[in-house]
Write an enzyme that holds these catalytic residues in place. Structure first.
Site, PDB file in Angstrom:
ATOM      1  N   TRP A  24      -0.021  18.072   7.174  1.00  0.00           N
ATOM      2  CA  TRP A  24       0.880  17.977   6.247  1.00  0.00           C
ATOM      3  C   TRP A  24       2.116  18.550   7.031  1.00  0.00           C
ATOM      4  O   TRP A  24       2.172  19.597   7.492  1.00  0.00           O
ATOM      5  CB  TRP A  24       0.879  18.447   4.831  1.00  0.00           C
ATOM      6  CG  TRP A  24       1.988  18.491   4.149  1.00  0.00           C
ATOM      7  CD1 TRP A  24       3.048  17.328   4.018  1.00  0.00           C
ATOM      8  CD2 TRP A  24       2.812  19.344   3.335  1.00  0.00           C
ATOM      9  NE1 TRP A  24       4.022  17.498   3.171  1.00  0.00           N
ATOM     10  CE2 TRP A  24       3.950  18.683   2.657  1.00  0.00           C
ATOM     11  CE3 TRP A  24       2.473  20.640   2.933  1.00  0.00           C
ATOM     12  CZ2 TRP A  24       4.745  19.432   1.735  1.00  0.00           C
ATOM     13  CZ3 TRP A  24       3.297  21.369   1.994  1.00  0.00           C
ATOM     14  CH2 TRP A  24       4.580  20.791   1.587  1.00  0.00           C
ATOM     15  N   TYR A  53       1.933  10.889   5.442  1.00  0.00           N
ATOM     16  CA  TYR A  53       2.340  11.836   6.524  1.00  0.00           C
ATOM     17  C   TYR A  53       2.991  11.311   7.691  1.00  0.00           C
ATOM     18  O   TYR A  53       3.518  11.839   8.746  1.00  0.00           O
ATOM     19  CB  TYR A  53       1.049  12.775   7.037  1.00  0.00           C
ATOM     20  CG  TYR A  53       0.415  13.608   5.982  1.00  0.00           C
ATOM     21  CD1 TYR A  53       1.082  13.869   4.769  1.00  0.00           C
ATOM     22  CD2 TYR A  53      -0.760  14.281   6.214  1.00  0.00           C
ATOM     23  CE1 TYR A  53       0.577  14.506   3.652  1.00  0.00           C
ATOM     24  CE2 TYR A  53      -1.294  15.070   5.122  1.00  0.00           C
ATOM     25  CZ  TYR A  53      -0.555  15.174   3.901  1.00  0.00           C
ATOM     26  OH  TYR A  53      -1.412  15.877   2.946  1.00  0.00           O
ATOM     27  N   ASN A 150      -3.243  16.025  -6.706  1.00  0.00           N
ATOM     28  CA  ASN A 150      -2.306  16.427  -7.763  1.00  0.00           C
ATOM     29  C   ASN A 150      -2.720  15.826  -9.143  1.00  0.00           C
ATOM     30  O   ASN A 150      -1.759  15.982  -9.854  1.00  0.00           O
ATOM     31  CB  ASN A 150      -1.163  15.972  -7.185  1.00  0.00           C
ATOM     32  CG  ASN A 150      -0.607  16.590  -5.977  1.00  0.00           C
ATOM     33  OD1 ASN A 150      -0.489  17.806  -5.943  1.00  0.00           O
ATOM     34  ND2 ASN A 150      -0.510  15.626  -4.703  1.00  0.00           N
ATOM     35  N   GLN A 171      -7.720  17.185  -4.885  1.00  0.00           N
ATOM     36  CA  GLN A 171      -6.865  18.153  -3.857  1.00  0.00           C
ATOM     37  C   GLN A 171      -5.684  18.550  -4.292  1.00  0.00           C
ATOM     38  O   GLN A 171      -4.926  17.543  -4.740  1.00  0.00           O
ATOM     39  CB  GLN A 171      -6.648  17.277  -2.611  1.00  0.00           C
ATOM     40  CG  GLN A 171      -6.039  18.205  -1.386  1.00  0.00           C
ATOM     41  CD  GLN A 171      -5.667  17.580  -0.200  1.00  0.00           C
ATOM     42  OE1 GLN A 171      -4.658  17.538   0.211  1.00  0.00           O
ATOM     43  NE2 GLN A 171      -6.801  16.881   0.277  1.00  0.00           N
TER      44      GLN A 171
END
Length: 273
Positions: A24, A53, A150, A171
């Site tokens: 990231w 990204y 998330n 994650q």
């Protein structure tokens, strides 16, 4: 055995290296290519990227150029958070697959339950729609494992209500002071591996004297202590750096924390901002 060769086993049956290298905010081009190249050189075998990204091409090229056999490298990428329809999910997967050029993706995640510009908004139906594409890709063997990012308990339960395959991983942002206990407990209870991004709170933990005192007992840095704490909690850490020395140091985690120190860090989790 080095931590870099240890694995968790996902509910899909596939093994995933216990520590990943996060990419990231590492820009496409030389910076991403060099960082991933260095991570692979020092022994990382798990690289985490995302279509959003913008660095998948450099990540894929670094893996292909590394000389490390493809089946020894675990690659994760993610569906952009704003895509909540089946056609968009299929198109995004083809883009990621082409960018990486590594064959089957080891782990594909829904990047977030809502678009970043509209956090907290209700996209339950859209998440179910795209998850069915994830199930298709998994059944076809183009993705070995599938998961989310998330997602909290409500998001996970909503997804489960309209789909068949339970996510293999979730994650989430996870560090001392932000351990998301409810979501973590739910995932562990449902055999969903928790991956922790920003394990150093994007650097905010590094100047905490209380952490420094504990780290000193082990002859380790605050960064190493903080990342090791995730492993003590069966959470997979995803540290990120572009500095060769730190890339290597972040993986030097072959030590165990004493139970009383874990308890002290648990208490700090209630007070570290």
């Amino acid at each position: 055995m080095s931590i870099l060769t240890e694995t968790f086993t996902l509910s899909s049956g596939h093994r995933i290296p216990k520590i990943g290298f996060g990419t990231w905010q590492i820009p496409e081009g030389t910076e991403a290519y060099d960082a991933v190249t260095e991570a692979l050189r020092v022994g990382y075998r798990h690289i985490d990227s995302a279509l959003a990204y913008g660095n998948e091409k450099s990540v894929g090229r670094a893996i292909r150029d590394s000389g490390v056999p493809r089946d020894e490298v675990y690659i994760t990428t993610k569906l952009p958070a704003e895509i909540k329809d089946a056609a968009g999910a299929r198109e995004a997967f083809e883009t990621s697959s082409s960018n990486l050029d590594l064959g089957p993706v080891d782990l594909w995640l829904i990047h977030a339950p809502w678009p970043w510009q509209d956090m907290g908004s209700d996209h339950r139906a859209g998440n179910i729609e795209v998850w069915k594409v994830f199930e298709e890709m998994h059944a076809a063997g183009r993705v070995r494992s599938v998961g989310v990012s998330n997602f909290d308990v409500d998001d996970l339960e909503s997804l489960a209500s309209g789909t068949e395959l339970t996510p293999h991983a979730n994650q989430i942002r996870w560090f001392i002071g932000n351990t998301q206990p409810e979501t973590t407990a739910y995932c562990h209870a449902h055999d969903i591996l928790v991956e922790g991004y920003s394990p150093l709170a994007t650097g905010k933990l590094l100047d905490d004297d209380r952490l420094a005192d504990i780290a000193e007992k082990y002859g380790k840095s605050v960064a190493q202590l903080s990342i090791r704490y995730l492993l003590e909690k069966d959470v997979l850490p995803l540290p990120k750096s572009v500095t060769p020395q730190r890339i290597a140091a972040n993986a030097q985690l072959d030590f165990a924390l004493h139970a009383d120190d874990v308890a002290a860090l648990d208490e700090l989790s209630n007070s570290v901002d």
